[in-house]
Scaffold this motif. Structure first.
Motif, PDB file in Angstrom:
ATOM      1  N   MET A 106       0.819  -1.203   0.000  1.00  0.00           N
ATOM      2  CA  MET A 106       0.000   0.000   0.000  1.00  0.00           C
ATOM      3  C   MET A 106       0.860   1.263   0.000  1.00  0.00           C
ATOM      4  SD  MET A 106      -2.974  -1.157   2.713  1.00  0.00           S
ATOM      5  CE  MET A 106      -1.793  -1.408   4.055  1.00  0.00           C
ATOM      6  N   LEU A 107       2.176   1.118  -0.071  1.00  0.00           N
ATOM      7  CA  LEU A 107       3.089   2.255   0.006  1.00  0.00           C
ATOM      8  C   LEU A 107       3.302   2.878  -1.369  1.00  0.00           C
ATOM      9  CD1 LEU A 107       5.739   0.694   2.420  1.00  0.00           C
ATOM     10  CD2 LEU A 107       3.859   2.242   3.007  1.00  0.00           C
ATOM     11  N   GLU A 108       3.185   4.192  -1.446  1.00  0.00           N
ATOM     12  CA  GLU A 108       3.310   4.881  -2.719  1.00  0.00           C
ATOM     13  C   GLU A 108       4.697   4.701  -3.324  1.00  0.00           C
ATOM     14  OE1 GLU A 108       1.819   7.245  -5.885  1.00  0.00           O
ATOM     15  OE2 GLU A 108       0.942   5.988  -4.320  1.00  0.00           O
ATOM     16  N   ALA A 109       5.717   4.579  -2.490  1.00  0.00           N
ATOM     17  CA  ALA A 109       7.083   4.398  -2.999  1.00  0.00           C
ATOM     18  C   ALA A 109       7.201   3.135  -3.836  1.00  0.00           C
ATOM     19  CB  ALA A 109       8.068   4.339  -1.836  1.00  0.00           C
ATOM     20  N   GLU A 110       6.372   2.143  -3.536  1.00  0.00           N
ATOM     21  CA  GLU A 110       6.417   0.875  -4.263  1.00  0.00           C
ATOM     22  C   GLU A 110       5.398   0.826  -5.397  1.00  0.00           C
ATOM     23  OE1 GLU A 110       7.366  -2.676  -1.579  1.00  0.00           O
ATOM     24  OE2 GLU A 110       6.078  -1.420  -0.302  1.00  0.00           O
ATOM     25  N   ASN A 111       4.499   1.781  -5.431  1.00  0.00           N
ATOM     26  CA  ASN A 111       3.387   1.729  -6.373  1.00  0.00           C
ATOM     27  C   ASN A 111       3.423   2.871  -7.376  1.00  0.00           C
ATOM     28  OD1 ASN A 111       2.559  -0.563  -4.999  1.00  0.00           O
ATOM     29  ND2 ASN A 111       1.157   0.534  -3.667  1.00  0.00           N
ATOM     30  N   GLY A 112       2.662   3.905  -7.123  1.00  0.00           N
ATOM     31  CA  GLY A 112       2.581   4.997  -8.082  1.00  0.00           C
ATOM     32  C   GLY A 112       3.917   5.642  -8.388  1.00  0.00           C
ATOM     33  N   ALA A 113       4.780   5.776  -7.383  1.00  0.00           N
ATOM     34  CA  ALA A 113       6.082   6.394  -7.609  1.00  0.00           C
ATOM     35  C   ALA A 113       6.950   5.545  -8.526  1.00  0.00           C
ATOM     36  CB  ALA A 113       6.791   6.629  -6.275  1.00  0.00           C
ATOM     37  N   GLN A 114       6.852   4.231  -8.385  1.00  0.00           N
ATOM     38  CA  GLN A 114       7.605   3.333  -9.271  1.00  0.00           C
ATOM     39  C   GLN A 114       7.134   3.494 -10.714  1.00  0.00           C
ATOM     40  OE1 GLN A 114      10.193   1.615  -9.076  1.00  0.00           O
ATOM     41  NE2 GLN A 114      10.494   0.780  -7.039  1.00  0.00           N
ATOM     42  N   VAL A 115       5.839   3.525 -10.899  1.00  0.00           N
ATOM     43  CA  VAL A 115       5.284   3.636 -12.247  1.00  0.00           C
ATOM     44  C   VAL A 115       5.638   4.988 -12.858  1.00  0.00           C
ATOM     45  CG1 VAL A 115       3.131   3.736 -13.570  1.00  0.00           C
ATOM     46  CG2 VAL A 115       3.440   1.993 -11.796  1.00  0.00           C
ATOM     47  N   ALA A 116       5.560   6.053 -12.062  1.00  0.00           N
ATOM     48  CA  ALA A 116       5.899   7.377 -12.568  1.00  0.00           C
ATOM     49  C   ALA A 116       7.352   7.436 -13.025  1.00  0.00           C
ATOM     50  CB  ALA A 116       5.634   8.428 -11.489  1.00  0.00           C
ATOM     51  N   ALA A 117       8.244   6.848 -12.249  1.00  0.00           N
ATOM     52  CA  ALA A 117       9.663   6.838 -12.615  1.00  0.00           C
ATOM     53  C   ALA A 117       9.889   6.027 -13.883  1.00  0.00           C
ATOM     54  CB  ALA A 117      10.494   6.278 -11.461  1.00  0.00           C
ATOM     55  N   PHE A 118       9.196   4.906 -14.006  1.00  0.00           N
ATOM     56  CA  PHE A 118       9.330   4.079 -15.207  1.00  0.00           C
ATOM     57  C   PHE A 118       8.839   4.820 -16.443  1.00  0.00           C
ATOM     58  CE2 PHE A 118       7.412   1.173 -18.280  1.00  0.00           C
ATOM     59  CZ  PHE A 118       8.493   0.351 -18.584  1.00  0.00           C
ATOM     60  N   LEU A 119       7.697   5.464 -16.330  1.00  0.00           N
ATOM     61  CA  LEU A 119       7.137   6.190 -17.476  1.00  0.00           C
ATOM     62  C   LEU A 119       8.041   7.354 -17.894  1.00  0.00           C
ATOM     63  CD1 LEU A 119       3.357   6.258 -16.504  1.00  0.00           C
ATOM     64  CD2 LEU A 119       4.439   4.858 -18.259  1.00  0.00           C
ATOM     65  N   ALA A 120       8.656   7.996 -16.921  1.00  0.00           N
ATOM     66  CA  ALA A 120       9.555   9.105 -17.242  1.00  0.00           C
ATOM     67  C   ALA A 120      10.762   8.626 -18.032  1.00  0.00           C
ATOM     68  CB  ALA A 120      10.002   9.801 -15.961  1.00  0.00           C
ATOM     69  N   ALA A 121      11.200   7.384 -17.744  1.00  0.00           N
ATOM     70  CA  ALA A 121      12.377   6.838 -18.422  1.00  0.00           C
ATOM     71  C   ALA A 121      12.020   6.062 -19.687  1.00  0.00           C
ATOM     72  CB  ALA A 121      13.141   5.920 -17.463  1.00  0.00           C
ATOM     73  N   ASN A 122      10.728   5.808 -19.895  1.00  0.00           N
ATOM     74  CA  ASN A 122      10.293   5.000 -21.037  1.00  0.00           C
ATOM     75  C   ASN A 122       9.117   5.688 -21.727  1.00  0.00           C
ATOM     76  OD1 ASN A 122      11.764   2.098 -20.709  1.00  0.00           O
ATOM     77  ND2 ASN A 122      11.244   2.925 -18.689  1.00  0.00           N
ATOM     78  N   PRO A 123       9.376   6.671 -22.575  1.00  0.00           N
ATOM     79  CA  PRO A 123       8.299   7.440 -23.208  1.00  0.00           C
ATOM     80  C   PRO A 123       7.457   6.641 -24.191  1.00  0.00           C
ATOM     81  CG  PRO A 123      10.447   8.053 -24.092  1.00  0.00           C
ATOM     82  CD  PRO A 123      10.716   7.185 -22.912  1.00  0.00           C
TER      83      PRO A 123
END
Length: 388
Positions: free
Chosen positions: A344-361
């Motif tokens: 349920m931790l954002e560091a493992e969820n939404g933040a991970q996805v946001a970082a991935f999307l930023a690096a993979n357009p």
């Protein structure tokens, strides 16, 4: 074993856990050294231990201790008995193998704040951020035992048919709104493993939130699918029951999938095991159910709540980023990548996805799903990404 002797055994196991031994290992070691204990005794001791671990901070306070520096197995079990309204004088009487009678210096102390919610201080800000107004409701839910859920294998039965089969073996169930394939077990849970419905593949044990995650994948007949972190293969089998798919299962530890062929045969499903070297990419859908803190499943693995620290969480988030990157390499152009955790931790969820999307357009977010124990099952997160 008498009820008091079971409490004493749980105290001994908890002392080993407090000394650093993992909960499952401590329970197994106690059972091996206690040949006199029957299956009912082992089950009761396990329940006592897990009840205490779910309420480590509040039980310690109620038992006259203070977590973590002044906590013992005795204070934890005494606190659990008091929280449950049990007869402490009958269970702590020093007779036979029961614990010694309660002394005056073991008076209860009312837990307050995060202590009452059994929330680690260092994680509270992150949990509050992720859960918002549901924070206290979810933390309270994590103090109780998780419900038992079954997944109906739609290849072999429908939900009503499965309920009738289970009822004939005195296993009472009811549907759950979170998933069309889920049955919550109302009574008879201990009979499941020996039931015909389970042995013949009609039902599988699987949390309702996990089933909801699979249902949200929008599976279509004919897809080539990779379960990238398959583990025991529960999600592989759930996917196979929803559509006609070509499913490959992979795990970095190939041995974790050792039971999957037998489970797939029982479920009348076809799943091919893959090691890393045999992966060739080109999948229509890759599901990456990544290693995580398990915060959404703390009811089932309660010691994980107290073993997690900031350094451990940092290691997990680094591993999750690596898993996401490696899983994305297996997705065909135009295919989809699903990232999931039971956290349920954002560091493992939404933040991970946001970082991935930023690096993979070349990827974009289609939708995500966030579930907590307040929804009935475990806490889960799933993001479905489209590769352009």
């Amino acid at each position: 074993m008498t009820p008091g002797a079971r409490i004493a055994a749980a105290i001994a196991v908890l002392d080993r856990i407090l000394a650093g031994e993992p909960a499952e290992k401590a329970l197994v070691n106690w059972a091996r050294n206690s040949r006199f204990a029957g299956s009912g005794d082992r089950s009761a001791v396990r329940d006592h231990v897990f009840d205490a671990l779910r309420r480590m901070r509040s039980a310690s306070a109620l038992g006259g201790g203070r977590w973590p520096e002044a906590t013992s197995g005795r204070s934890l079990m005494l606190g659990v008995i008091r929280a449950q309204g049990g007869d402490e004088a009958a269970l702590f009487n020093g007779q036979g193998h029961a614990p010694a009678a309660v002394s005056e210096d073991e008076s209860p102390r009312n837990p307050e704040g995060l202590e009452a919610l059994d929330c680690p201080d260092w994680l509270a800000p992150q949990l509050r951020e992720a859960l918002g107004p549901q924070f206290e409701v979810v933390m309270a839910a994590l103090q109780s035992r998780a419900p038992v859920f079954l997944r109906v294998n739609l290849r072999l039965s429908d939900v009503d048919g499965a309920r009738r089969i289970l009822a004939a073996e005195e296993i009472e169930t009811r549907p759950h709104p979170l998933s069309a394939t889920a049955l919550e077990v109302v009574s008879g849970a201990k009979k499941i493993a020996r039931s015909e419905a389970y042995l013949n593949g009609v039902v599988e044990l699987q949390d309702v939130a996990s089933q909801a995650v699979v249902a949200a994948l929008d599976l279509q007949d004919g897809q080539r699918v990779l379960d990238f972190c398959a583990g025991g293969g529960g999600k592989s089998l759930a996917m196979a029951a929803l559509a006609d798919l070509q499913i490959d299962a992979h795990d970095i530890s190939y041995a974790r999938m050792s039971d999957l062929p037998a489970r797939a045969a029982r479920a009348r499903a076809e799943v091919t095991l893959k090691d890393t070297a045999s992966l060739s990419g080109g999948y229509d859908l890759v599901l990456a159910d990544a290693p995580c803190s398990g915060s959404g499943a703390w009811r089932r693995q309660p010691d994980a709540r107290w073993r997690l620290d900031a350094a451990g969480l940092a290691r997990l988030t680094a591993l999750q980023a690596e898993v996401l990157s490696n899983a994305s390499d297996q997705v065909a152009p135009g295919g989809r990548l699903a990232y999931a955790t039971c956290s349920m931790l954002e560091a493992e969820n939404g933040a991970q996805v946001a970082a991935f999307l930023a690096a993979n357009p070349d990827y974009r977010l289609l939708r995500d799903l966030r579930l907590t124990p307040a929804d009935g099952g475990d806490g889960f997160y799933m993001a479905l990404l489209q590769r352009d």
